[in-house]
Design an enzyme around this catalytic site. Structure first.
Site, PDB file in Angstrom:
ATOM      1  N   GLU A   1      -0.733  -8.485   5.371  1.00 26.84           N
ATOM      2  CA  GLU A   1      -0.394  -8.660   6.791  1.00 26.84           C
ATOM      3  C   GLU A   1      -1.634  -8.685   7.672  1.00 26.84           C
ATOM      4  OE1 GLU A   1      -0.067  -6.033   4.995  1.00 26.84           O
ATOM      5  OE2 GLU A   1      -0.481  -4.206   6.137  1.00 26.84           O
TER       6      GLU A   1
ATOM      7  N   CYS B   1       0.834  -1.210   0.000  1.00 23.47           N
ATOM      8  CA  CYS B   1       0.000   0.000   0.000  1.00 23.47           C
ATOM      9  C   CYS B   1       0.870   1.263   0.000  1.00 23.47           C
ATOM     10  CB  CYS B   1      -0.989  -0.053   1.157  1.00 23.47           C
ATOM     11  SG  CYS B   1      -2.421   0.979   0.867  1.00 23.47           S
TER      12      CYS B   1
ATOM     13  N   HIS C   1      -3.201  -5.300   1.744  1.00 23.18           N
ATOM     14  CA  HIS C   1      -2.511  -5.536   3.022  1.00 23.18           C
ATOM     15  C   HIS C   1      -2.489  -7.023   3.379  1.00 23.18           C
ATOM     16  CE1 HIS C   1      -2.164  -1.324   4.432  1.00 23.18           C
ATOM     17  NE2 HIS C   1      -3.228  -1.143   3.662  1.00 23.18           N
TER      18      HIS C   1
HETATM   19  N1  LIG Z   1      -3.354   1.801   3.562  1.00 21.82           N
HETATM   20  C1  LIG Z   1      -2.452   2.581   3.015  1.00 21.82           C
HETATM   21  O1  LIG Z   1      -1.253   2.358   3.107  1.00 21.82           O
HETATM   22  C2  LIG Z   1      -2.987   3.816   2.347  1.00 21.82           C
HETATM   23  C3  LIG Z   1      -1.978   4.553   1.517  1.00 21.82           C
HETATM   24  C4  LIG Z   1      -2.309   6.027   1.476  1.00 21.82           C
HETATM   25  N2  LIG Z   1      -3.557   6.264   0.799  1.00 21.82           N
HETATM   26  C5  LIG Z   1      -1.170   6.797   0.826  1.00 21.82           C
HETATM   27  O2  LIG Z   1      -1.326   7.391  -0.183  1.00 21.82           O
HETATM   28  O3  LIG Z   1      -0.109   6.806   1.342  1.00 21.82           O
END
Ligand SMILES: NC(=O)CC[C@H](N)C(=O)O
Length: 202
Positions: A184, A81, A182
């Site tokens: 994890e 992410c 994610h």
């Molecule tokens: N769950 C996440 O890691 C979201 C990422 C977040 N929207 C970003 O741009 O950093």
């Protein structure tokens, strides 16, 4: 290497969940906040969180150049992410001048799935034998997607249903791995096991 030591960048984000999953996947997992800690690990996880905050902290902790150097020198890294954003060479819609660590020949779009579907779950079919025959249940939280892969970056998974069908959400480029979701958070260790395998091969 029998049991690799894998760091989790511990400046912000869901560090503990990654430490737990790595430990369950055959690695020794350690938090990384300082340069010396970074230099001592065999691989590194960049967790989810907020990429703009994380890059500021990386700069404040004087880790940006050491991270770039280790990634360029072949240290395996796995970004989830926000971590996927940090590993991308380009951000499609980053705030002006948002830096990344880079290394992956990808362009990512932050918060790509939009407000209505801020967070959602879905099953993914992986290529590359990562998940065997079973789909991987993926949790997306204000997730980015990968808009484009170039060079040696290979797509491992795409969204399979709904309006975002076909969007790229997992990529591998040699020693680098990134997922928009994610792994994890769901108790399924297959993606972490796959990364531990990359670290052992390196
Ligand atoms: N769950 C996440 O890691 C979201 C990422 C977040 N929207 C970003 O741009 O950093």
């Amino acid at each position: 290497m029998v049991t690799p030591t894998i760091g989790v960048l511990a400046l912000q984000g869901d560090v503990r969940e990654h430490v737990r999953m790595l430990a369950a996947s055959g690695a020794e997992a350690v938090p990384v906040r300082r340069r010396e800690e970074l230099l001592a690990v065999d691989g590194l996880v960049l967790p989810g969180g907020e990429s703009t905050t994380m890059i500021k902290l990386i700069e404040a902790f004087e880790l940006l150049e050491p991270l770039r150097k280790r990634v360029a020198d072949g240290m395996p890294a796995f970004g989830t992410c926000a971590g996927m954003i940090l590993l991308a060479d380009k951000i499609a819609d980053g705030i002006a001048g948002q830096e990344t660590i880079g290394g992956m020949a990808t362009t990512v779009r932050r918060n790509a799935f939009g407000r209505q579907v801020d967070s959602f779950e879905g099953d993914l079919a992986f290529t590359d034998g990562l998940a065997g025959d079973r789909p991987f249940h993926a949790v997306f939280i204000r997730a980015p997607w990968v808009e484009e892969v170039r060079g040696h970056a290979r797509v491992l998974a795409r969204v399979a249903t709904g309006p975002a069908t076909g969007r790229i959400v997992a990529v591998r480029q040699g020693h680098l791995l990134a997922t928009a979701f994610h792994p994890e958070l769901t108790g399924d260790p297959r993606v972490h096991e796959y990364f531990v395998g990359i670290v052992k091969e390196a």
